[in-house]
Design an enzyme around this catalytic site. Structure first.
Site, short mmCIF file in Angstrom:
data_model
loop_
_atom_site.label_atom_id
_atom_site.label_comp_id
_atom_site.label_asym_id
_atom_site.label_seq_id
_atom_site.Cartn_x
_atom_site.Cartn_y
_atom_site.Cartn_z
N ILE A 138 0.67 -1.22 0.06
CA ILE A 138 -0.13 0.36 0.07
C ILE A 138 0.91 1.25 -0.06
O ILE A 138 0.37 2.25 -0.37
CB ILE A 138 -1.04 -0.03 1.26
CG1 ILE A 138 -0.39 0.16 2.48
CG2 ILE A 138 -1.90 -1.39 1.34
CD1 ILE A 138 -1.36 0.48 3.55
N ASN A 198 -7.05 -3.16 5.95
CA ASN A 198 -6.46 -3.62 7.10
C ASN A 198 -5.14 -3.40 7.13
O ASN A 198 -4.54 -3.31 8.28
CB ASN A 198 -6.59 -5.39 7.09
CG ASN A 198 -5.97 -5.83 8.16
OD1 ASN A 198 -6.37 -5.73 9.35
ND2 ASN A 198 -4.81 -6.70 7.78
N GLN A 253 9.17 7.66 13.59
CA GLN A 253 7.84 6.94 14.01
C GLN A 253 6.85 7.60 13.40
O GLN A 253 5.89 7.05 13.02
CB GLN A 253 7.46 6.98 15.53
CG GLN A 253 8.61 6.16 16.51
CD GLN A 253 8.35 6.25 17.93
OE1 GLN A 253 7.15 6.03 18.29
NE2 GLN A 253 9.11 6.55 18.65
N SER A 279 -8.44 1.91 15.26
CA SER A 279 -7.90 1.38 16.51
C SER A 279 -8.71 2.11 17.69
O SER A 279 -9.07 3.15 17.40
CB SER A 279 -6.42 1.53 16.35
OG SER A 279 -5.94 1.29 17.87
N ALA A 328 2.76 8.51 18.04
CA ALA A 328 2.78 8.60 16.54
C ALA A 328 1.66 7.67 16.02
O ALA A 328 1.02 8.09 15.04
CB ALA A 328 3.99 8.57 15.88
N TYR A 329 1.53 6.59 16.52
CA TYR A 329 0.55 5.60 16.16
C TYR A 329 -0.84 6.05 16.21
O TYR A 329 -1.78 6.21 15.37
CB TYR A 329 0.70 4.16 16.57
CG TYR A 329 -0.43 3.10 16.43
CD1 TYR A 329 -0.18 2.47 15.08
CD2 TYR A 329 -1.42 2.69 17.06
CE1 TYR A 329 -0.91 1.42 14.82
CE2 TYR A 329 -2.29 1.89 16.88
CZ TYR A 329 -2.02 1.12 15.65
OH TYR A 329 -2.83 0.21 15.27
N VAL A 344 -1.68 9.45 16.29
CA VAL A 344 -2.08 10.29 15.20
C VAL A 344 -2.42 9.55 13.98
O VAL A 344 -3.23 10.15 13.32
CB VAL A 344 -0.72 11.35 15.19
CG1 VAL A 344 -1.01 12.32 14.09
CG2 VAL A 344 -0.62 11.88 16.35
N VAL A 401 -5.79 -7.48 20.16
CA VAL A 401 -5.68 -8.71 19.52
C VAL A 401 -4.28 -9.31 19.53
O VAL A 401 -3.07 -8.49 19.56
CB VAL A 401 -6.32 -8.81 18.05
CG1 VAL A 401 -5.90 -10.19 17.46
CG2 VAL A 401 -7.63 -8.13 18.07
N THR A 452 -1.58 -10.39 17.98
CA THR A 452 -0.68 -10.43 16.71
C THR A 452 0.75 -9.82 16.89
O THR A 452 1.22 -9.39 18.06
CB THR A 452 -1.54 -9.44 15.84
OG1 THR A 452 -1.35 -8.06 16.44
CG2 THR A 452 -3.18 -9.54 15.64
#
Length: 275
Positions: free
Chosen positions: A63, A89, A103, A137, A189-190, A192, A226, A228
């Site tokens: 992607i 996903n 990050q 999320s 950062a995740y 945002v 989850v 993962t």
């Protein structure tokens, strides 16, 4: 155009994406494409599903790579395919050992801009009544960003995709300049990147609402914590449990422009975390 119904899942070779592909193979009345960045891993995932009695199709898709997205788009166009379900996903959680600038760039360029790239390539091939599911999320809730000025920019009812792109690029620059804290972006950062993805989902739905004859839905979903690779296997839900809400949106829900929790509840994107 393709008479058979078509579902596509990005990042489908493992984790929640794999479980979503499996669930679609079980319940979706049509062909299911498992896409993955790595051809070998993608083909291995397809082979595993075939041993379980399913028959997904495979296509390589990175992607973040313009040529890869264009190649998949051209494949869809050349084969006269119309898409009924698109599950975005594919995503990443950049290592916290990296600098905040690194990050920010990795998380945002994959989770936000990568997903946007896929949507721009594939949206022209959505069939009427198609459903788009963007895997966000719990980190994608607006209040996870502490700055009220930043929150207001994300909530602006007139915010366009172009404006959102500028906002996400500004965050990357602020992270690199080490001004992200003083400007109210927060420490993650995740977060945002996923707030941006949820905001993108809202805008995409507004745009499709201008074409009511298409009846296309776009929803964002928190799949839960989850077990993962992304959670370092600390999550308490199985991948099948994580796929529950995405499959609900892909197959059953008559929702548009909503933010959905892992238990299939619609929650306020700009509100407190559900109990």
């Amino acid at each position: 155009m393709s008479p058979r119904k078509i579902a596509i899942v990005t990042g489908g070779n493992k984790g929640i994406g794999f479980a979503i592909v499996k669930g679609l193979c079980e319940k979706f009345a049509g062909d299911v494409y498992l896409t993955a960045r790595n051809i070998t891993r993608g083909q291995e995932a397809v082979a595993k599903l075939k041993t379980l009695g399913f028959n997904p199709l495979f296509h390589q898709l990175d992607i973040t790579n313009e040529e890869s997205v264009s190649a998949f788009r051209d494949y869809i166009k050349t084969n006269n395919i119309l898409i009924d379900v698109l599950v975005n996903n594919a995503g990443v959680f950049a290592s916290p050992t990296l600098s905040m600038g690194e990050q920010a760039e990795i998380n945002v360029m994959v989770n936000y801009f990568g997903t946007l790239k896929v949507c721009q390539g594939l949206f022209p091939f959505l069939r009427e009544n198609a459903r788009v599911v963007n895997i966000s999320s719990s980190s994608g809730r607006l209040l996870r960003i502490p700055g009220t000025d930043i929150q207001a920019k994300f909530k602006d009812p007139n915010l366009s995709i172009e404006g959102l792109n500028k906002l996400m690029k500004q965050y990357i620059q602020d992270a690199k300049d080490n001004t992200y804290q003083s400007k109210g972006w927060g420490e993650n950062a995740y977060v945002v990147s996923k707030v941006g993805l949820t905001a993108l989902s809202n805008i995409q739905q507004k745009e499709f609402d201008q074409k009511p004859h298409l009846n296309i839905s776009v929803n964002a979903v928190h799949p839960g914590y989850v077990d993962t690779d992304m959670t370092s296997h600390k999550g308490h839900l199985t991948i099948e449990e994580g796929a529950k809400a995405p499959l609900f949106l892909a197959l059953n829900a008559k929702l548009k422009g909503k933010y959905v929790w892992f238990d299939c509840r619609v929650v306020d994107w700009d509100g407190p975390a559900p109990q």
